[in-house]
Design a protein around this motif. Structure first.
Motif, mmCIF file in Angstrom:
data_model
loop_
_atom_site.group_PDB
_atom_site.id
_atom_site.type_symbol
_atom_site.label_atom_id
_atom_site.label_comp_id
_atom_site.label_asym_id
_atom_site.label_seq_id
_atom_site.Cartn_x
_atom_site.Cartn_y
_atom_site.Cartn_z
ATOM 1 N N PRO A 1 -4.012 -9.262 -6.920
ATOM 2 C CA PRO A 1 -2.563 -9.082 -7.071
ATOM 3 C C PRO A 1 -2.209 -7.678 -6.584
ATOM 4 O O PRO A 1 -2.915 -6.721 -6.896
ATOM 5 N N TYR B 1 1.002 -4.868 -5.832
ATOM 6 C CA TYR B 1 2.399 -4.425 -5.809
ATOM 7 C C TYR B 1 2.433 -2.924 -5.537
ATOM 8 O O TYR B 1 1.951 -2.128 -6.336
ATOM 9 N N GLU C 1 0.763 -0.907 -3.339
ATOM 10 C CA GLU C 1 -0.574 -0.295 -3.330
ATOM 11 C C GLU C 1 -0.951 0.139 -1.906
ATOM 12 O O GLU C 1 -2.098 -0.012 -1.475
ATOM 13 N N ASP D 1 3.087 -8.855 -4.249
ATOM 14 C CA ASP D 1 4.108 -9.190 -5.244
ATOM 15 C C ASP D 1 5.402 -8.409 -4.974
ATOM 16 O O ASP D 1 5.874 -7.661 -5.805
ATOM 17 N N ALA E 1 -5.714 -4.240 -7.100
ATOM 18 C CA ALA E 1 -5.651 -3.672 -5.756
ATOM 19 C C ALA E 1 -5.810 -2.159 -5.737
ATOM 20 O O ALA E 1 -5.735 -1.532 -4.687
ATOM 21 N N ASP E 2 -5.996 -1.558 -6.917
ATOM 22 C CA ASP E 2 -6.246 -0.111 -6.943
ATOM 23 C C ASP E 2 -7.762 0.090 -6.922
ATOM 24 O O ASP E 2 -8.513 -0.825 -6.639
ATOM 25 N N GLU F 1 -9.709 1.284 -9.502
ATOM 26 C CA GLU F 1 -10.200 1.579 -10.851
ATOM 27 C C GLU F 1 -11.511 0.851 -11.160
ATOM 28 O O GLU F 1 -12.287 1.276 -12.008
ATOM 29 N N ARG G 1 -6.724 5.380 -13.208
ATOM 30 C CA ARG G 1 -5.804 6.224 -12.437
ATOM 31 C C ARG G 1 -4.629 6.606 -13.314
ATOM 32 O O ARG G 1 -4.370 5.993 -14.362
ATOM 33 N N LYS H 1 -0.257 3.874 -11.436
ATOM 34 C CA LYS H 1 -0.443 2.941 -12.560
ATOM 35 C C LYS H 1 0.918 2.414 -13.004
ATOM 36 O O LYS H 1 1.892 3.158 -13.044
ATOM 37 N N LYS H 2 0.979 1.116 -13.353
ATOM 38 C CA LYS H 2 2.283 0.529 -13.676
ATOM 39 C C LYS H 2 2.399 0.039 -15.101
ATOM 40 O O LYS H 2 3.493 -0.109 -15.629
ATOM 41 N N ILE H 3 1.270 -0.239 -15.741
ATOM 42 C CA ILE H 3 1.328 -0.766 -17.108
ATOM 43 C C ILE H 3 1.893 0.331 -18.016
ATOM 44 O O ILE H 3 1.606 1.508 -17.825
HETATM 45 N N1 UDP Z 1 0.685 -5.642 -9.994
HETATM 46 C C1 UDP Z 1 1.416 -6.699 -9.460
HETATM 47 N N2 UDP Z 1 2.749 -6.826 -9.789
HETATM 48 C C2 UDP Z 1 3.371 -5.941 -10.630
HETATM 49 C C3 UDP Z 1 2.608 -4.896 -11.211
HETATM 50 C C4 UDP Z 1 1.263 -4.785 -10.877
HETATM 51 O O1 UDP Z 1 0.873 -7.507 -8.688
HETATM 52 O O2 UDP Z 1 4.569 -6.091 -10.880
HETATM 53 C C5 UDP Z 1 -0.728 -5.479 -9.627
HETATM 54 C C6 UDP Z 1 -1.069 -4.065 -9.212
HETATM 55 O O3 UDP Z 1 -0.797 -3.858 -7.840
HETATM 56 C C7 UDP Z 1 -2.548 -3.996 -9.532
HETATM 57 C C8 UDP Z 1 -2.657 -4.873 -10.778
HETATM 58 O O4 UDP Z 1 -1.503 -5.712 -10.782
HETATM 59 O O5 UDP Z 1 -3.333 -4.536 -8.497
HETATM 60 C C9 UDP Z 1 -2.733 -4.050 -12.065
HETATM 61 O O6 UDP Z 1 -1.695 -3.072 -12.098
HETATM 62 P P1 UDP Z 1 -1.944 -1.605 -12.645
HETATM 63 O O7 UDP Z 1 -3.137 -1.021 -11.976
HETATM 64 O O8 UDP Z 1 -0.686 -0.829 -12.574
HETATM 65 O O9 UDP Z 1 -2.245 -1.908 -14.128
HETATM 66 P P2 UDP Z 1 -3.450 -1.500 -15.048
HETATM 67 O O10 UDP Z 1 -4.611 -1.111 -14.194
HETATM 68 O O11 UDP Z 1 -2.914 -0.389 -15.830
HETATM 69 O O12 UDP Z 1 -3.716 -2.736 -15.868
#
Ligand code: UDP
Ligand code: MG
Length: 257
Positions: free
Chosen positions: A8, A10, A12, A38, A89-90, A92, A201, A207-209
């Motif tokens: 997934p 978004y 990146e 996304d 897609a990051d 981590e 990250r 980071k989006k969460i």
């Molecule tokens: N992502 C997505 N749509 C969104 C938000 C996040 O597809 O609206 C993807 C984002 O690109 C990443 C993954 O979901 O590949 C997890 O997001 P993030 O790294 O921000 O979250 P965390 O690692 O904190 O769970």
């Protein structure tokens, strides 16, 4: 067994290409890589056709941003492999660790495998608040599901395809993690954990969460898990019979107390 990797994505732009290249050279070479964009608006779209499409089997576009759960609904639905790995897609998580993640399924010992960032001797680079939130949400989830996970929120979730495709994913955003965990627990299939590494990250790095997703996670644990009463009743009955009420979750070298 054929391996599908679902990514997934978004916004990146800075990491997607490096990540896809790392997935391709993983020691467990994927047969199928599916990128679900996304609704990116940061320029990721511009590299999808030119740089990413030649490296993967499928690129699927969401016209508007919907959330990680929605992206995974699309990507998992399109997967054709025997085993499906979720890969953010990051950068981590490290695709070099696929062999450890798929081994319990390939060996026929598990149907679902979670990679835990909190295995014995591991110290994942992670902010304290994120560490605390992970611990609280995982424990709460365990209470409702009867599973004995140490990392419910991990991105590295691996499934036999027919199991995950039989689940209807309702959550569009990060509620996906507790939802899928609860619904997997309800199937009664064999869930294992294996230790993996993690380099978190920051928000500045993309980071989006956020805290609202933490609140949503609590609601999702309650909403999608088997009723708490039934779960407690089953465990009490098992204890009275003298057996263990826990489902066998193996491989993680440090289960919670
Ligand atoms: N992502 C997505 N749509 C969104 C938000 C996040 O597809 O609206 C993807 C984002 O690109 C990443 C993954 O979901 O590949 C997890 O997001 P993030 O790294 O921000 O979250 P965390 O690692 O904190 O769970
Ligand atoms: Mg991430």
């Amino acid at each position: 067994m054929k391996l599908s990797v679902v990514i997934p994505c978004y916004n990146e732009r800075d990491t997607l290409r490096t990540l896809v290249e790392a997935v391709r050279v993983s020691p467990c070479t994927p047969d199928e890589i599916i990128v679900v964009d996304d609704g990116s608006t940061d320029g990721t779209r511009a590299i999808l056709d030119t740089e990413i499409a030649p490296l993967v089997q499928r690129v699927i576009l969401h016209e508007a941003n919907q959330g990680k759960g929605a992206a995974l609904r699309t990507g998992i639905g399109a997967a054709t492999g025997d085993i499906v790995i979720i890969q953010d897609a990051d950068l981590e998580y490290d695709p070099n660790e696929y062999p450890v993640l798929v081994e319990p399924i390939r060996a026929g010992r598990a149907d679902v495998v979670y990679g835990t960032r909190f295995g014995a001797g591991r110290s994942p680079s992670m902010f304290l608040r994120q560490r605390v939130a992970n611990r609280v949400l995982t424990r709460l989830s365990n209470l409702f599901t009867g599973l004995r996970l140490t990392d419910m929120e991990t991105c590295y979730k691996v499934f036999r395809r027919e199991i995950v495709q039989a689940i209807r994913i309702e959550e569009d955003r990060f509620g996906f993690e507790p939802e899928i965990t609860a619904k997997i627990a309800r199937t009664g299939c064999r869930v294992h954990e294996v230790p993996i590494s993690y380099r978190g990250r920051s928000y500045a790095e993309g980071k989006k969460i956020g805290w609202k997703d933490g609140v949503r996670a609590i609601l999702c644990i309650a909403k999608y898990s088997p009723p708490l009463y039934a779960s407690l009743r089953d465990r009490l009955a098992a204890r009275l019979r003298g057996g263990s009420s826990r489902r066998p979750v193996a491989d993680a070298d440090d289960g919670p107390a």
